[in-house]
Design an enzyme around this catalytic site. Sequence first.
Site, PDB file in Angstrom:
ATOM      1  N   ASN A   1     -17.163 -61.309 -10.580  1.00 23.71           N
ATOM      2  CA  ASN A   1     -18.078 -61.105  -9.456  1.00 23.71           C
ATOM      3  C   ASN A   1     -19.526 -61.279  -9.897  1.00 23.71           C
ATOM      4  OD1 ASN A   1     -18.793 -59.918  -6.659  1.00 23.71           O
ATOM      5  ND2 ASN A   1     -19.951 -58.646  -8.080  1.00 23.71           N
ATOM      6  N   GLU A   2     -20.176 -62.309  -9.397  1.00 25.21           N
ATOM      7  CA  GLU A   2     -21.631 -62.513  -9.430  1.00 25.21           C
ATOM      8  C   GLU A   2     -22.238 -62.712 -10.827  1.00 25.21           C
ATOM      9  OE1 GLU A   2     -23.408 -59.360  -7.066  1.00 25.21           O
ATOM     10  OE2 GLU A   2     -23.040 -60.475  -5.225  1.00 25.21           O
TER      11      GLU A   2
ATOM     12  N   GLU B   1     -19.309 -62.650   0.608  1.00 26.57           N
ATOM     13  CA  GLU B   1     -20.019 -61.366   0.640  1.00 26.57           C
ATOM     14  C   GLU B   1     -21.228 -61.489   1.545  1.00 26.57           C
ATOM     15  OE1 GLU B   1     -21.448 -59.015  -2.594  1.00 26.57           O
ATOM     16  OE2 GLU B   1     -19.614 -59.265  -3.766  1.00 26.57           O
TER      17      GLU B   1
END
Length: 509
Positions: free
Chosen positions: A109-110, A200
């Site tokens: 994630n990210e 997101e």
Amino acid sequence: MKIFAMGANYIPEDQIVTRCNEEKTRKLLADCKAANYNFIRVWGGGYYPDEYFYDYCDENGIIVWQDFMFACSAYLLTEEFEETVRGEVRDNVIRLRNHPSLGLWCGNNEIESAWEYWGLPKDEEAKRDYLIIFEDIIPQVLKAYDPCENTFYWPSSPSSGGGFKDASSNHAGDMHYWDVWHNFKPIEAFREFYYRFCSEYGFESLPDIKTCRAFADETKGDFDLCSSVMAAHQKCVQGNEKIMYYLAQMVRYPYDFKKLIYSSQLVQADCIRSNVEHMRRARGRCMGSAYWQVNDSNPVISWSSIDYFGRWKGLHYYAKRFYAPCLISCDDTNRKKPVLNISNERMTAFEGIVKWTLRNNKAEILQSGEKSVSVPALTAQNVLTIDLSDELKNRTDPREKYLEYSIMENGKVLSFGTTLFVRPKEFTFLEPAITYGISESEDKFALTFCAENYAKSVCLSLKTADCVFSDNWFDIHGKEPVTIMIDKASLSRKMTAQELSEELEIMHN
């Protein structure tokens, strides 16, 4: 078959992991199914769920986007750390690979976008190690233990495909869009982008007042968004300030705490609805929506659509509508010529009728029409442009008129909505004077509502008990009745029709 993914991000259900259990998880996932989710993203900053999470998704047709548990950090690849990475990935791949619900493995994630956009300290060794871990080691392990080509691997979220190449592009791969909320962009900014997959995006609200009472004491002045207790139960830096900023853009000032909760949930729900409907109208270019987030890990002010105690916020009721398999929505970019669109995510064509009505704030019909339409399976089409140029001539017209629309198939309403031509705070609402009656059968209560004037976003709640309403945060078009069902099994305690009436609270815009 190319489906449009409709769901949200799943985070740990409790900060104390031993409090998690199968009953809670299945209830949460059942609430996701009830809101028409067809997929869910397991966020990489939490944990790998237990087997029963995937069992439920297998049994109920919910596709799982599975992050590996790496998030928002830089890692140096020592020999010891590489061994733990390989072991973690191998063990979880072996455990989960045979679940038919598993749709996608995601490396992290990210982290890729963090290297590009977050201003991480320049560390070429750590940046190189990122590529080794997520674009070499994990693909190697997957090739060895899950070679099935049906389970796709994606290096990071967001990403355009890896290699630090414009990871947050809206032209390729998936995107996390946070300028609305974190960077104070107006809600309408969502429509400036035609994402390929928005994995997101989010907007905060306060939880139910009963949830607030679990951590705040009204008698001590805690029921104030600026109180230290509310600040301690806020999941975002300057989050309460952001809530007030957006409330000022959208609604009139809430003068009591209950109205503040209502207003925050209304703005959250409308914000996410606006983006989802925009994405679904762009079906084909855009193929997925995962708002942040479905659940909470403690009782807080957050982006969730279901709070820590399982109470549905306005957003979750909205999700049930905007994730409907067959959805009608309105592109009101040109408010004098709004365009109605049908997004059909079913395996069969929609053959039915589009109905629309222009009304004033008394809910009186000013103009109406209908059209027979056919929309093929797994497509989205603009089906009708309505010319309201003559009806919206004067400055006051948009403040006193609204558009109602629906689609019907075989005499049944499949999807419906309303569009204001101004922000809610600018609309001239009249006192709706809502009335209702209650009837019951062996297993259900039926609540039938009507009003003297237009009532927008009518929110039902119970003072001390809980339940799930068949619909909520709905509009009442004057004297046209709206019937809401309550399954008695969903009530947190047994009650009579009289007790239900005494428990019921009604709020509206």
